[in-house]
Enzyme design. Structure first.
Site, PDB file in Angstrom:
ATOM      1  N   LYS A 200       0.843  -1.208   0.000  1.00  0.00           N
ATOM      2  CA  LYS A 200       0.000   0.000   0.000  1.00  0.00           C
ATOM      3  C   LYS A 200       0.876   1.254   0.000  1.00  0.00           C
ATOM      4  O   LYS A 200       0.566   2.238  -0.673  1.00  0.00           O
ATOM      5  CB  LYS A 200      -0.927  -0.021   1.219  1.00  0.00           C
ATOM      6  CG  LYS A 200      -2.020  -1.094   1.097  1.00  0.00           C
ATOM      7  CD  LYS A 200      -2.846  -1.301   2.348  1.00  0.00           C
ATOM      8  CE  LYS A 200      -3.781  -2.511   2.147  1.00  0.00           C
ATOM      9  NZ  LYS A 200      -4.738  -2.742   3.202  1.00  0.00           N
TER      10      LYS A 200
ATOM     11  N   ASP B 236     -11.140   2.371   3.717  1.00  0.00           N
ATOM     12  CA  ASP B 236     -11.488   0.985   3.407  1.00  0.00           C
ATOM     13  C   ASP B 236     -12.985   0.756   3.247  1.00  0.00           C
ATOM     14  O   ASP B 236     -13.404  -0.333   2.862  1.00  0.00           O
ATOM     15  CB  ASP B 236     -11.050   0.100   4.588  1.00  0.00           C
ATOM     16  CG  ASP B 236      -9.809  -0.707   4.277  1.00  0.00           C
ATOM     17  OD1 ASP B 236      -9.492  -0.882   3.097  1.00  0.00           O
ATOM     18  OD2 ASP B 236      -9.178  -1.167   5.246  1.00  0.00           O
TER      19      ASP B 236
ATOM     20  N   GLN C 200      -5.127  -2.305   9.315  1.00  0.00           N
ATOM     21  CA  GLN C 200      -4.868  -3.569   8.624  1.00  0.00           C
ATOM     22  C   GLN C 200      -5.470  -4.730   9.406  1.00  0.00           C
ATOM     23  O   GLN C 200      -5.221  -4.875  10.606  1.00  0.00           O
ATOM     24  CB  GLN C 200      -3.351  -3.772   8.433  1.00  0.00           C
ATOM     25  CG  GLN C 200      -3.003  -4.963   7.570  1.00  0.00           C
ATOM     26  CD  GLN C 200      -3.551  -4.832   6.139  1.00  0.00           C
ATOM     27  OE1 GLN C 200      -3.537  -3.751   5.557  1.00  0.00           O
ATOM     28  NE2 GLN C 200      -4.064  -5.917   5.588  1.00  0.00           N
TER      29      GLN C 200
HETATM   30  N1  LIG Z   1      -8.009  -3.198   6.362  1.00  0.00           N
HETATM   31  C1  LIG Z   1      -8.008  -4.206   5.483  1.00  0.00           C
HETATM   32  N2  LIG Z   1      -7.501  -5.382   5.822  1.00  0.00           N
HETATM   33  C2  LIG Z   1      -7.523  -6.392   4.908  1.00  0.00           C
HETATM   34  C3  LIG Z   1      -8.021  -6.179   3.601  1.00  0.00           C
HETATM   35  C4  LIG Z   1      -8.564  -4.920   3.292  1.00  0.00           C
HETATM   36  O1  LIG Z   1      -9.073  -4.667   2.168  1.00  0.00           O
HETATM   37  N3  LIG Z   1      -8.533  -3.948   4.254  1.00  0.00           N
HETATM   38  N4  LIG Z   1      -7.911  -7.178   2.634  1.00  0.00           N
HETATM   39  C5  LIG Z   1      -7.030  -8.306   2.894  1.00  0.00           C
HETATM   40  C6  LIG Z   1      -5.565  -8.072   2.645  1.00  0.00           C
HETATM   41  N5  LIG Z   1      -5.202  -7.095   1.602  1.00  0.00           N
HETATM   42  C7  LIG Z   1      -5.331  -5.778   1.870  1.00  0.00           C
HETATM   43  O2  LIG Z   1      -5.239  -5.308   2.958  1.00  0.00           O
HETATM   44  C8  LIG Z   1      -4.501  -7.506   0.436  1.00  0.00           C
HETATM   45  C9  LIG Z   1      -4.407  -8.826   0.063  1.00  0.00           C
HETATM   46  C10 LIG Z   1      -3.632  -9.188  -1.031  1.00  0.00           C
HETATM   47  C11 LIG Z   1      -2.939  -8.246  -1.763  1.00  0.00           C
HETATM   48  C12 LIG Z   1      -2.021  -8.598  -2.876  1.00  0.00           C
HETATM   49  O3  LIG Z   1      -1.644  -7.737  -3.654  1.00  0.00           O
HETATM   50  N6  LIG Z   1      -1.611  -9.844  -2.966  1.00  0.00           N
HETATM   51  C13 LIG Z   1      -0.643 -10.273  -3.943  1.00  0.00           C
HETATM   52  C14 LIG Z   1       0.230 -11.341  -3.319  1.00  0.00           C
HETATM   53  C15 LIG Z   1       1.144 -10.729  -2.290  1.00  0.00           C
HETATM   54  C16 LIG Z   1       1.639 -11.750  -1.275  1.00  0.00           C
HETATM   55  O4  LIG Z   1       0.817 -12.227  -0.495  1.00  0.00           O
HETATM   56  O5  LIG Z   1       2.823 -12.010  -1.251  1.00  0.00           O
HETATM   57  C17 LIG Z   1      -1.361 -10.824  -5.162  1.00  0.00           C
HETATM   58  O6  LIG Z   1      -2.494 -11.293  -5.005  1.00  0.00           O
HETATM   59  O7  LIG Z   1      -0.779 -10.790  -6.234  1.00  0.00           O
HETATM   60  C18 LIG Z   1      -3.058  -6.930  -1.398  1.00  0.00           C
HETATM   61  C19 LIG Z   1      -3.824  -6.557  -0.318  1.00  0.00           C
HETATM   62  C20 LIG Z   1      -7.167  -8.715   4.365  1.00  0.00           C
HETATM   63  N7  LIG Z   1      -6.996  -7.597   5.223  1.00  0.00           N
END
Ligand SMILES: Nc1nc2c(c(=O)[nH]1)N[C@@H](CN(C=O)c1ccc(C(=O)N[C@@H](CCC(=O)O)C(=O)O)cc1)CN2
Length: 294
Positions: free
Chosen positions: A53, A120, A97
């Protein structure tokens, strides 16, 4: 048949490029968007997502502030950090988070966020506006993963109106708000929200034109559960640690064989995850633009 890949990395990159111009315009009007993240503890996944982020913010020209509390932080410590973020002039939006470490009441903490700074869309006021379907002046931020899923489908011209959507998983950040979003006027899908007590999950999924899997059970969704040509979005991710190599591997909820049956498939990683991050930046930019109109 091999499914068309719903490329989250490319689509997120396109979205960020579009947002960059809007951020330049905001700065020209003296508005500097600033996103803060509040991370509690050392969960490796959460640390990766928070780092992502901040790199997105740097990429598009948004200021970003990082508050990291140790795993030993008390609920009073978290409440104090939220109060500071609500009062900070530099922070125009922020996120807590999730998940918070065991022992913290997530819903109680989310409720303390100033709804106008909720990047969010997870504060009860903003979730309530999603239920109400409020548009226009009071338009509130949408939760990032549901918004990212709909945007990914939209950019690949996957039809949604009148389609049968099966969402697997009823969590706060994906399943529950996604069900509300897909049934909003304009999207007009018919949604079945399934969960761990659903009877005959395979049968439900077989009827779907769009399947969203967000449970974190590796390869739960099998190829013979998929209607030929359906769009499949793989959201749940599990980190599998190999004791021998010492390396970690990411595994999604959807079995790789699904690619031979589905019409569209989001890979995991590189599908919905990057879209979640792009939608967060988008929420921050939209809020800053609305502050100009206020
Ligand atoms: N406050 C929040 N917490 C969480 C959220 C949210 O939207 N708000 N969602 C998920 C986690 N998340 C963002 O926070 C999130 C998950 C995955 C990715 C991402 O880019 N993943 C990569 C892989 C990266 C890795 O794990 O090594 C991909 O899919 O290519 C970004 C954000 C739960 N918590």
């Amino acid at each position: 048949m091999t499914a068309i890949t719903l490329d989250g990395v490319k689509t997120a990159s396109d979205i960020k490029a579009e947002l960059r111009d809007r951020i330049v315009a905001l700065r020209a009007h003296g508005v500097v968007p600033g996103l803060a993240t509040l991370l509690v503890g050392n969960d490796p996944g959460s640390k990766t997502y928070v780092a992502g982020k901040h790199s997105d913010c740097a990429e598009v020209g948004i200021e970003s502030i990082r508050i990291d509390l140790p795993g030993s932080a008390t609920s009073a410590d978290v409440r104090a950090a939220i109060k500071d973020l609500n009062n900070s002039r530099e922070v125009t939006g922020y996120i807590i988070q999730l998940p918070l470490p065991v022992g913290h009441n997530e819903n109680a903490m989310l409720e303390l966020i100033d709804p106008s700074k909720d990047a969010d869309g997870l504060h009860p006021t903003n979730l309530g506006r999603l239920v109400l379907g409020i548009e226009g002046e009071l338009r509130s931020p949408l939760p990032c993963t549901p918004a990212g899923i709909v945007e990914l489908l939209r950019r690949y011209d996957v039809p949604i109106v009148g389609k049968k959507v099966v969402v697997v998983g009823r969590g706060l950040t994906v399943g529950r708000p996604l069900g509300l979003l897909f049934t909003r006027k304009g999207l007009d899908a018919t949604v079945t929200l399934t969960h761990s007590r659903t009877v005959d999950l395979a049968g439900e999924v077989r009827r779907a034109d769009i399947v969203v899997a967000a449970v974190g059970v590796p390869h739960l969704i099998q190829a013979d559960w998929i209607k030929p040509g359906a769009a499949v979005l793989d959201v749940g991710i599990t980190r599998v640690h190999n004791e021998v190599t010492g390396k970690g591997r990411l595994t999604g909820d959807v079995h790789p064989d699904v690619a031979a049956v589905a019409g569209h498939l989001s890979p995991n990683p590189r599908g919905v995850g990057p879209m979640t991050r792009a939608m967060l930046v988008s929420n921050v930019v939209k809020a800053a633009e609305q502050s100009l109109l206020a």
